[in-house]
Design an enzyme around this catalytic site. Structure first.
Site, PDB file in Angstrom:
ATOM      1  N   ASP A  78       1.157  -0.896  -0.017  1.00  0.00           N
ATOM      2  CA  ASP A  78      -0.485   0.164  -0.053  1.00  0.00           C
ATOM      3  C   ASP A  78       0.743   1.658  -0.173  1.00  0.00           C
ATOM      4  O   ASP A  78       2.210   1.215  -0.261  1.00  0.00           O
ATOM      5  CB  ASP A  78      -1.201  -0.385   1.398  1.00  0.00           C
ATOM      6  CG  ASP A  78      -0.419  -0.289   2.740  1.00  0.00           C
ATOM      7  OD1 ASP A  78       0.843   0.074   3.049  1.00  0.00           O
ATOM      8  OD2 ASP A  78      -0.814  -0.889   3.402  1.00  0.00           O
ATOM      9  N   SER A  79       0.473   2.109   0.693  1.00  0.00           N
ATOM     10  CA  SER A  79       0.717   3.301   0.374  1.00  0.00           C
ATOM     11  C   SER A  79       2.563   3.476   1.353  1.00  0.00           C
ATOM     12  O   SER A  79       3.786   3.555   0.536  1.00  0.00           O
ATOM     13  CB  SER A  79       0.381   5.022   1.541  1.00  0.00           C
ATOM     14  OG  SER A  79      -0.313   4.043   2.630  1.00  0.00           O
ATOM     15  N   PHE A  80       2.473   2.565   2.481  1.00  0.00           N
ATOM     16  CA  PHE A  80       4.478   2.348   2.910  1.00  0.00           C
ATOM     17  C   PHE A  80       5.042   2.135   1.776  1.00  0.00           C
ATOM     18  O   PHE A  80       5.997   2.406   1.461  1.00  0.00           O
ATOM     19  CB  PHE A  80       3.831   1.336   4.104  1.00  0.00           C
ATOM     20  CG  PHE A  80       3.870   1.696   5.165  1.00  0.00           C
ATOM     21  CD1 PHE A  80       2.620   3.076   5.659  1.00  0.00           C
ATOM     22  CD2 PHE A  80       3.282   1.157   6.467  1.00  0.00           C
ATOM     23  CE1 PHE A  80       2.305   3.554   6.377  1.00  0.00           C
ATOM     24  CE2 PHE A  80       3.516   1.748   7.622  1.00  0.00           C
ATOM     25  CZ  PHE A  80       2.486   3.092   7.825  1.00  0.00           C
TER      26      PHE A  80
END
Length: 355
Positions: free
Chosen positions: A147-149
């Site tokens: 995801d965004s990480f």
């Protein structure tokens, strides 16, 4: 070698100024990440992309090079012979000429650094009137799913509070932990990640008909083409679950209780890894998870790993990370955090003796 910024030139009208011959030939290109390749009647290849961190490489013997773009959405960095990157900002439908090179062998790498979820871009390749040189093939291949990480969401931001425009401008996917690990190990990589998505639930319950598992099979985010590449990673690193559990359930969501959500997450995550294992039977799986959310996420990932091992998948384990400063946009990992995560993963791979 000097890369003269004044000679990173827009448009074909400047060819004579930059000393280009009229009979340019497209150079062979190595692609990293998922791209849709097409060819025109002349046999020239074009590369369409959606996912973060795609990259393109070529090598040639000569003193100048042209790049053909059709992308007004993304920011790129151009690296010639390992020198400092030159930023190419939303080039649009333009041709870029690079001059000021010594007359010798050169390695050129173009990297996408921004995330665009709803748009695709195109790169029409590298061109030169000089001689192409073969690129050495890398022996290592790593896939990062997340995801965004994993994207590197707002990782270069000086502030945790960001507008949408600031998130876009401060996201540097090539400085996220995945590319850092791959470059350290001289590995080819794919970053198949999208901000806000989870295994069964997206951030705060948004877009309930979508999730990363549903998006994953496709070459582009428009879901028109199933990815059919023969690229097989030796290591698959997955970081999914922050969006599933970081917010409370809202009224109207399909899980009545938190326990229902946890059970659905473990079931679907386990099935996802098994599918990946079927397609990549020799791959080592590493499930990365933070210690946030009072350990709820780490506990569920632990259940996934335990279930997979019970069901016979031996090459799977997890990394629980802590101690990050989360100084990126909206309390995401910063570039300093990405370096810590990269070091943690590199040491883990070395200890596992994957290669």
């Amino acid at each position: 070698m000097n890369l003269t910024k004044s000679c990173l030139i827009l448009a074909a009208a400047f060819f004579s100024q930059c000393g280009f011959a009229a009979d340019l030939q497209q150079l062979p290109t190595h692609t990293g990440g998922r791209v849709l390749v097409s060819s025109n009647p002349a046999g020239e290849k074009s590369y369409e992309y959606s996912w973060p961190s795609v990259y393109f490489e070529t090598a040639f013997k000569g003193d100048s090079l042209m790049l053909k773009f059709d992308d007004d959405q993304n920011i790129f960095q151009l690296i010639v012979d390992g020198n400092a990157p030159v930023i190419v900002n939303k080039p649009g439908k333009q041709d870029y000429v690079v001059q000021g090179l010594t007359d010798g062998k050169h390695h050129v790498r173009l990297e996408k650094i921004t995330e665009t979820q709803s748009n695709t871009g195109r790169f029409h390749g590298f061109y030169s009137d000089d001689k192409p040189v073969s690129l050495p093939k890398r022996k290592r291949r790593i896939e990062f799913i997340g995801d965004s990480f994993t994207v590197g969401y707002g990782n270069t931001s000086p502030s945790q509070e960001c507008t949408n425009e600031e998130v876009y401008a401060t996201t540097h996917s090539q400085l996220a932990f995945g590319p850092l690990v791959a470059k350290y190990l001289n590995a080819d990589y794919q970053i198949n990640a999208s901000s806000g998505f989870g295994i069964v639930r997206n951030y705060n319950g948004t877009s309930p008909d979508k999730n990363l598992i549903g998006l994953y099979p496709f070459t582009l985010h428009n879901n028109n083409y199933i990815y059919a590449g023969d690229w097989q990673p030796q290591v698959i690193v997955i970081g999914l679950g922050t969006n599933d559990f970081s917010t409370k359930l809202n009224d109207g969501e399909r899980w009545k209780t938190r326990e229902d959500l946890q059970q659905d997450y473990v079931k679907k995550y386990t099935e996802f890894v098994k599918t990946l294992h079927t397609n990549n039977p020799q791959a080592q799986f590493i499930l990365m998870v933070s210690d946030q959310m009072e350990g709820e996420l780490a506990t569920q990932v632990g259940k996934v790993v335990a279930t997979l091992k019970t069901d016979g998948l031996k090459k799977v384990d997890s990394i629980i990370f802590s101690g990050l400063d989360y100084q990126g946009c909206h309390w995401h990992p910063s570039v300093q955090d990405d370096k810590l995560l990269a070091d943690l993963l590199i040491k883990h791979l070395q200890n596992k003796r994957v290669w």
